[in-house]
Design a protein around this motif. Structure first.
Motif, PDB file in Angstrom:
ATOM      1  N   ALA A  80     -12.692  42.384  21.313  1.00  0.00           N
ATOM      2  CA  ALA A  80     -11.311  42.845  21.404  1.00  0.00           C
ATOM      3  C   ALA A  80     -10.931  43.721  20.216  1.00  0.00           C
ATOM      4  CB  ALA A  80     -10.370  41.641  21.492  1.00  0.00           C
ATOM      5  N   GLN A  81     -11.384  43.325  19.043  1.00  0.00           N
ATOM      6  CA  GLN A  81     -11.078  44.096  17.834  1.00  0.00           C
ATOM      7  C   GLN A  81     -11.668  45.504  17.921  1.00  0.00           C
ATOM      8  OE1 GLN A  81     -12.884  42.932  13.901  1.00  0.00           O
ATOM      9  NE2 GLN A  81     -10.746  42.457  13.425  1.00  0.00           N
ATOM     10  N   LYS A  82     -12.901  45.600  18.368  1.00  0.00           N
ATOM     11  CA  LYS A  82     -13.542  46.908  18.479  1.00  0.00           C
ATOM     12  C   LYS A  82     -12.850  47.786  19.525  1.00  0.00           C
ATOM     13  CE  LYS A  82     -18.132  45.495  16.878  1.00  0.00           C
ATOM     14  NZ  LYS A  82     -19.554  45.272  17.243  1.00  0.00           N
ATOM     15  N   LEU A  83     -12.408  47.180  20.619  1.00  0.00           N
ATOM     16  CA  LEU A  83     -11.707  47.948  21.644  1.00  0.00           C
ATOM     17  C   LEU A  83     -10.360  48.451  21.132  1.00  0.00           C
ATOM     18  CD1 LEU A  83     -12.543  45.786  24.771  1.00  0.00           C
ATOM     19  CD2 LEU A  83     -13.282  48.130  24.373  1.00  0.00           C
ATOM     20  N   ARG A  84      -9.679  47.629  20.349  1.00  0.00           N
ATOM     21  CA  ARG A  84      -8.407  48.081  19.774  1.00  0.00           C
ATOM     22  C   ARG A  84      -8.628  49.240  18.806  1.00  0.00           C
ATOM     23  NH1 ARG A  84      -6.508  42.491  20.453  1.00  0.00           N
ATOM     24  NH2 ARG A  84      -7.636  41.841  18.580  1.00  0.00           N
ATOM     25  N   GLU A  85      -9.744  49.186  18.073  1.00  0.00           N
ATOM     26  CA  GLU A  85     -10.068  50.285  17.158  1.00  0.00           C
ATOM     27  C   GLU A  85     -10.299  51.585  17.915  1.00  0.00           C
ATOM     28  OE1 GLU A  85     -13.411  48.752  15.053  1.00  0.00           O
ATOM     29  OE2 GLU A  85     -12.221  47.451  13.748  1.00  0.00           O
ATOM     30  N   ARG A  86     -10.682  51.474  19.195  1.00  0.00           N
ATOM     31  CA  ARG A  86     -10.859  52.655  20.042  1.00  0.00           C
ATOM     32  C   ARG A  86      -9.549  53.105  20.682  1.00  0.00           C
ATOM     33  NH1 ARG A  86     -15.533  51.194  24.203  1.00  0.00           N
ATOM     34  NH2 ARG A  86     -14.519  52.980  25.243  1.00  0.00           N
ATOM     35  N   GLY A  87      -8.474  52.385  20.376  1.00  0.00           N
ATOM     36  CA  GLY A  87      -7.178  52.762  20.925  1.00  0.00           C
ATOM     37  C   GLY A  87      -6.812  52.082  22.219  1.00  0.00           C
ATOM     38  N   LYS A  88      -7.605  51.072  22.642  1.00  0.00           N
ATOM     39  CA  LYS A  88      -7.311  50.371  23.884  1.00  0.00           C
ATOM     40  C   LYS A  88      -6.286  49.264  23.648  1.00  0.00           C
ATOM     41  CE  LYS A  88      -8.846  51.282  27.133  1.00  0.00           C
ATOM     42  NZ  LYS A  88      -8.496  52.362  28.102  1.00  0.00           N
ATOM     43  N   ALA A  89      -5.470  49.004  24.657  1.00  0.00           N
ATOM     44  CA  ALA A  89      -4.515  47.899  24.627  1.00  0.00           C
ATOM     45  C   ALA A  89      -5.219  46.640  25.130  1.00  0.00           C
ATOM     46  CB  ALA A  89      -3.315  48.221  25.504  1.00  0.00           C
ATOM     47  N   VAL A  90      -5.311  45.632  24.273  1.00  0.00           N
ATOM     48  CA  VAL A  90      -6.125  44.451  24.577  1.00  0.00           C
ATOM     49  C   VAL A  90      -5.333  43.178  24.303  1.00  0.00           C
ATOM     50  CG1 VAL A  90      -8.281  43.233  24.118  1.00  0.00           C
ATOM     51  CG2 VAL A  90      -8.182  45.729  23.891  1.00  0.00           C
ATOM     52  N   VAL A  91      -5.378  42.258  25.241  1.00  0.00           N
ATOM     53  CA  VAL A  91      -4.926  40.890  24.995  1.00  0.00           C
ATOM     54  C   VAL A  91      -6.167  40.098  24.605  1.00  0.00           C
ATOM     55  CG1 VAL A  91      -3.870  38.831  25.972  1.00  0.00           C
ATOM     56  CG2 VAL A  91      -3.019  41.093  26.627  1.00  0.00           C
ATOM     57  N   GLY A  92      -6.243  39.714  23.339  1.00  0.00           N
ATOM     58  CA  GLY A  92      -7.429  39.017  22.846  1.00  0.00           C
ATOM     59  C   GLY A  92      -7.348  38.835  21.345  1.00  0.00           C
ATOM     60  N   GLY A  93      -8.331  38.139  20.793  1.00  0.00           N
ATOM     61  CA  GLY A  93      -8.285  37.736  19.408  1.00  0.00           C
ATOM     62  C   GLY A  93      -9.025  38.646  18.464  1.00  0.00           C
ATOM     63  N   THR A  94      -9.482  38.037  17.374  1.00  0.00           N
ATOM     64  CA  THR A  94     -10.282  38.687  16.343  1.00  0.00           C
ATOM     65  C   THR A  94     -11.354  37.686  15.937  1.00  0.00           C
ATOM     66  OG1 THR A  94      -9.103  37.846  14.387  1.00  0.00           O
ATOM     67  CG2 THR A  94      -8.155  39.786  15.497  1.00  0.00           C
ATOM     68  N   PRO A  95     -12.372  38.101  15.189  1.00  0.00           N
ATOM     69  CA  PRO A  95     -13.371  37.122  14.747  1.00  0.00           C
ATOM     70  C   PRO A  95     -12.756  35.945  13.992  1.00  0.00           C
ATOM     71  CG  PRO A  95     -14.223  39.337  14.442  1.00  0.00           C
ATOM     72  CD  PRO A  95     -12.781  39.493  14.861  1.00  0.00           C
ATOM     73  N   ASN A  96     -11.761  36.215  13.153  1.00  0.00           N
ATOM     74  CA  ASN A  96     -11.156  35.121  12.389  1.00  0.00           C
ATOM     75  C   ASN A  96     -10.297  34.205  13.242  1.00  0.00           C
ATOM     76  OD1 ASN A  96     -12.290  35.658   9.869  1.00  0.00           O
ATOM     77  ND2 ASN A  96     -10.673  37.087   9.304  1.00  0.00           N
ATOM     78  N   THR A  97      -9.577  34.759  14.216  1.00  0.00           N
ATOM     79  CA  THR A  97      -8.789  33.862  15.063  1.00  0.00           C
ATOM     80  C   THR A  97      -9.696  33.058  15.997  1.00  0.00           C
ATOM     81  OG1 THR A  97      -8.359  35.596  16.729  1.00  0.00           O
ATOM     82  CG2 THR A  97      -6.751  35.328  14.941  1.00  0.00           C
ATOM     83  N   ASP A  98     -10.820  33.622  16.435  1.00  0.00           N
ATOM     84  CA  ASP A  98     -11.797  32.821  17.189  1.00  0.00           C
ATOM     85  C   ASP A  98     -12.238  31.601  16.387  1.00  0.00           C
ATOM     86  OD1 ASP A  98     -11.699  34.637  19.258  1.00  0.00           O
ATOM     87  OD2 ASP A  98     -13.742  35.389  19.008  1.00  0.00           O
ATOM     88  N   ARG A  99     -12.440  31.797  15.082  1.00  0.00           N
ATOM     89  CA  ARG A  99     -12.905  30.704  14.221  1.00  0.00           C
ATOM     90  C   ARG A  99     -11.915  29.546  14.169  1.00  0.00           C
ATOM     91  NH1 ARG A  99     -14.718  31.856   8.293  1.00  0.00           N
ATOM     92  NH2 ARG A  99     -15.231  29.624   8.469  1.00  0.00           N
ATOM     93  N   LEU A 100     -10.640  29.823  14.392  1.00  0.00           N
ATOM     94  CA  LEU A 100      -9.641  28.752  14.361  1.00  0.00           C
ATOM     95  C   LEU A 100      -9.983  27.636  15.348  1.00  0.00           C
ATOM     96  CD1 LEU A 100      -6.307  30.812  14.242  1.00  0.00           C
ATOM     97  CD2 LEU A 100      -7.411  29.622  12.329  1.00  0.00           C
ATOM     98  N   GLU A 101     -10.557  28.010  16.483  1.00  0.00           N
ATOM     99  CA  GLU A 101     -10.923  27.005  17.485  1.00  0.00           C
ATOM    100  C   GLU A 101     -12.329  26.474  17.266  1.00  0.00           C
ATOM    101  OE1 GLU A 101     -11.021  26.338  22.335  1.00  0.00           O
ATOM    102  OE2 GLU A 101     -10.354  28.258  21.515  1.00  0.00           O
ATOM    103  N   ALA A 102     -13.250  27.335  16.908  1.00  0.00           N
ATOM    104  CA  ALA A 102     -14.656  26.941  16.816  1.00  0.00           C
ATOM    105  C   ALA A 102     -14.974  26.181  15.542  1.00  0.00           C
ATOM    106  CB  ALA A 102     -15.553  28.172  16.913  1.00  0.00           C
ATOM    107  N   ASP A 103     -14.220  26.402  14.479  1.00  0.00           N
ATOM    108  CA  ASP A 103     -14.485  25.789  13.179  1.00  0.00           C
ATOM    109  C   ASP A 103     -13.209  25.109  12.707  1.00  0.00           C
ATOM    110  OD1 ASP A 103     -14.962  25.162  10.520  1.00  0.00           O
ATOM    111  OD2 ASP A 103     -16.016  27.019  10.064  1.00  0.00           O
ATOM    112  N   ARG A 104     -13.097  23.823  12.972  1.00  0.00           N
ATOM    113  CA  ARG A 104     -11.864  23.098  12.686  1.00  0.00           C
ATOM    114  C   ARG A 104     -11.582  23.025  11.185  1.00  0.00           C
ATOM    115  NH1 ARG A 104     -10.373  20.551  17.535  1.00  0.00           N
ATOM    116  NH2 ARG A 104     -12.086  20.260  19.022  1.00  0.00           N
ATOM    117  N   GLY A 105     -12.618  22.981  10.385  1.00  0.00           N
ATOM    118  CA  GLY A 105     -12.424  22.974   8.941  1.00  0.00           C
ATOM    119  C   GLY A 105     -11.770  24.260   8.467  1.00  0.00           C
ATOM    120  N   TYR A 106     -12.230  25.381   8.982  1.00  0.00           N
ATOM    121  CA  TYR A 106     -11.630  26.679   8.655  1.00  0.00           C
ATOM    122  C   TYR A 106     -10.174  26.720   9.090  1.00  0.00           C
ATOM    123  CZ  TYR A 106     -10.647  31.699   9.029  1.00  0.00           C
ATOM    124  OH  TYR A 106     -10.072  32.939   8.923  1.00  0.00           O
TER     125      TYR A 106
END
Length: 436
Positions: A80-106
C-alpha cells in the motif's frame, strides 16, 4: 457521486467480499482479486473478479486491501505504501502499522511512547522462559501468540487461576503441540472490567469525527463459553471523540499521520474504574465488524471510502443508536476438518423466507444462478445485522431476520448484545466513559 473504479485485494483469506458487493450494488465498477485458491469462489455471482490485481492498478480509482497478511507473512502495508508513492489512492496500512498486529510487544511500545497506559506485559520466544516467569510471579495471565499463528484463534488463552498454574499447564501443552509454529508469545497480566474496542477511520492525516465503539463476542457458545473463534458476533454504537478515544487512539493521530495510514484502526481495551488498558490492535478492517459498520453507514459506502482514500473528510453520516451483527456458521467451524465440511456444509443452500435481504451480509458465500450457497472452506457464509434506538431493538431486528433464513446445520450465538443491557452499559456510564 459519479461512478468510480474500485479494486479490492485479498492476498490471504478472502475477507472483503461484502464491502465489494455493497460498493458494486451502489453502481460503481468493482474488480475483486483473491489469492488463496481455496477461497476463489467466494463472492462469485456477487461481484466481478480479476485474475491479476497488479494489472488492474492503473485502472482503479481506489485500491482496497482487506488484511495485513500476504500468505503467512505480513506485507500489504508495504504494498500500500509503494502504491501511494505512485500517486494511487489506497485504503491500507504501512509496514509499521502492520507490525502493530503482528508484533504485540512493538504495539505496546508505540502506545507507551505516546502516553497511553498499558497492562503489565512481556514477550517471550522460549516456552520455558515464560513458564519460569509465571512461576516466579504467580497471577492470572493471558497468553497471546505472536506472528502468523495468532490467526489460530483458539490458541489465545485467558487464565483464571490466581497462581497462574493453568497458564503454566497451557504453555507446557503449547510447547509440545505448537512449538514448531509458535515462534513467540506475549504474556499479559489479566485485568477485570468491560472489554470494549475503540475503532476510528483515518484518512492519512487525521481521524474522521465519528468513532465506533464495539463489543466482540469471541467464544463459540452463548454465555461466552467454548473455544475462542475469530468472532461470533459484535454489538456496537457510534459516538464522538470522547474520553475513551482521546486517551487511546486519539494520542496516536500524529504518529498515524507520519505513517500515512488510511483505513480502519481498532484498539481493543479493558476498561474499569481505575483506567483504560489496551489489549491489542486491529490495523485493518475487522470481520465481521466492517459489515455491521456498513449497515450503520448513512453515507454510501463507496463514496465514504473514495473520499477517505484521497485524504478528504468523508463527512460520514451514521445511525445513532445501536447495532448488532451475528455470524451464521456451519460445521466444523471454528475447526479445520475437510471431511466434516464436505459432508455437512460444502455448497450448503441458503434459503430465505422473505424477498427481503435487508441486514444480510455475505462472508464465505457465492451466488449460483440466483441461489445463494456456502463457499470456500471456513464455514462462515453470512453475517446478519440489526439496528435500533436501543440495544434491545437492534437485537430484536437482527434475530427476526435470522429466523427468516434457513441453512442446514447452521448455528450461531443468540446472546449478542446482552452484555450491554445486563451490565456493561451501566458500568461504562457510572465510570464516566460515555459522557460528552
Amino acid at each position: 457521486m459519479r461512478t468510480r473504479k474500485f479494486l479490492f485485494v485479498s492476498l490471504d483469506a478472502a475477507l472483503i467480499g461484502d464491502v465489494a458487493w455493497q460498493v458494486h450494488s451502489e453502481g460503481h465498477e468493482v474488480r475483486y482479486y483473491i489469492e488463496a485458491e481455496s477461497d476463489r469462489e467466494i463472492a462469485d455471482g456477487f461481484v466481478p473478479k480479476t485474475d491479476d490485481w497488479r494489472a488492474d492498478v492503473d485502472w482503479a480509482d481506489v485500491i482496497v486491501f482487506d488484511d495485513i497478511w500476504v500468505g503467512s507473512d505480513i506485507g500489504t502495508g508495504e504494498l500500500a505504501q509503494k502504491l501511494r508513492e505512485r500517486g494511487k489512492a489506497v485504503v491500507g496500512g504501512t509496514p509499521n502499522t502492520d507490525r502493530l498486529e503482528a508484533d504485540r510487544g512493538y504495539a505496546m511500545e508505540v502506545l507507551e511512547a505516546h502516553g497511553v497506559n498499558t497492562i503489565e506485559h512481556r514477550v517471550f520466544r522460549d516456552f520455558d522462559d515464560g513458564i519460569q516467569f509465571v512461576q516466579q510471579r504467580p497471577a492470572p495471565y493471558v497468553i497471546k501468540p505472536l506472528g502468523e499463528v495468532q490467526n489460530v484463534k483458539r490458541l489465545l488463552y485467558v487464565g483464571s487461576e490466581r497462581d497462574g498454574s493453568d497458564v503454566v499447564d497451557v504453555l507446557g501443552a503449547y510447547k509440545k503441540a505448537w512449538g514448531h509454529r509458535m515462534k513467540g508469545f506475549q504474556l499479559q497480566r489479566k485485568v477485570e472490567g468491560v472489554e470494549i474496542a475503540i475503532c476510528g477511520f483515518f484518512n492519512g492525516e487525521e481521524f474522521i469525527d465519528e468513532v465506533n465503539f464495539n463489543f466482540e463476542h469471541k467464544r463459540l457458545f452463548p454465555g461466552n463459553i467454548g473455544p475462542s473463534t475469530g468472532e461470533m458476533g459484535t454489538a456496537m454504537f457510534w459516538a464522538n471523540q470522547n474520553r475513551l478515544f482521546r486517551e487511546t487512539l486519539g494520542r496516536l493521530e500524529d504518529w498515524l499521520a507520519e505513517e500515512g495510514y488510511v483505513g480502519s484502526i481498532d484498539l481493543n481495551c479493558i476498561v474499569n474504574e481505575s483506567g483504560i488498558y489496551p489489549l491489542e490492535f486491529t490495523p485493518r478492517f475487522g470481520y465481521p465488524t466492517i459489515a455491521i459498520q456498513e449497515e450503520g453507514f448513512e453515507t454510501p459506502t463507496g463514496e465514504f471510502f473514495y473520499e477517505l482514500a484521497r485524504g478528504n473528510d468523508p463527512e460520514l453520516a451514521v445511525h445513532h443508536g445501536f447495532q448488532i451483527g451475528v455470524r451464521i456458521v456451519l460445521p466444523p467451524f471454528p475447526f479445520d476438518d475437510g471431511k466434516t465440511y464436505d459432508e455437512n456444509s460444502r455448497n450448503a443452500a441458503v434459503v430465505f423466507g422473505t424477498d427481503s435481504r435487508d441486514g444480510v451480509h455475505i462472508e464465505d458465500a457465492k451466488n449460483v444462478d440466483g441461489q445463494w450457497r456456502a463457499a470456500g472452506e471456513s464455514g462462515m457464509p453470512l453475517v446478519v445485522t440489526g439496528k435500533g434506538e436501543t440495544m434491545q431493538q437492534a437485537r430484536r431486528q437482527c434475530y427476526d431476520r435470522i429466523d427468516d433464513i434457513v441453512i442446514p446445520n447452521r448455528y450461531y450465538r443468540d446472546d449478542i448484545g446482552e452484555r450491554w443491557t445486563e451490565a456493561d452499559g451501566d458500568r461504562l456510564l457510572a465510570w464516566g466513559y460515555l459522557g460528552p
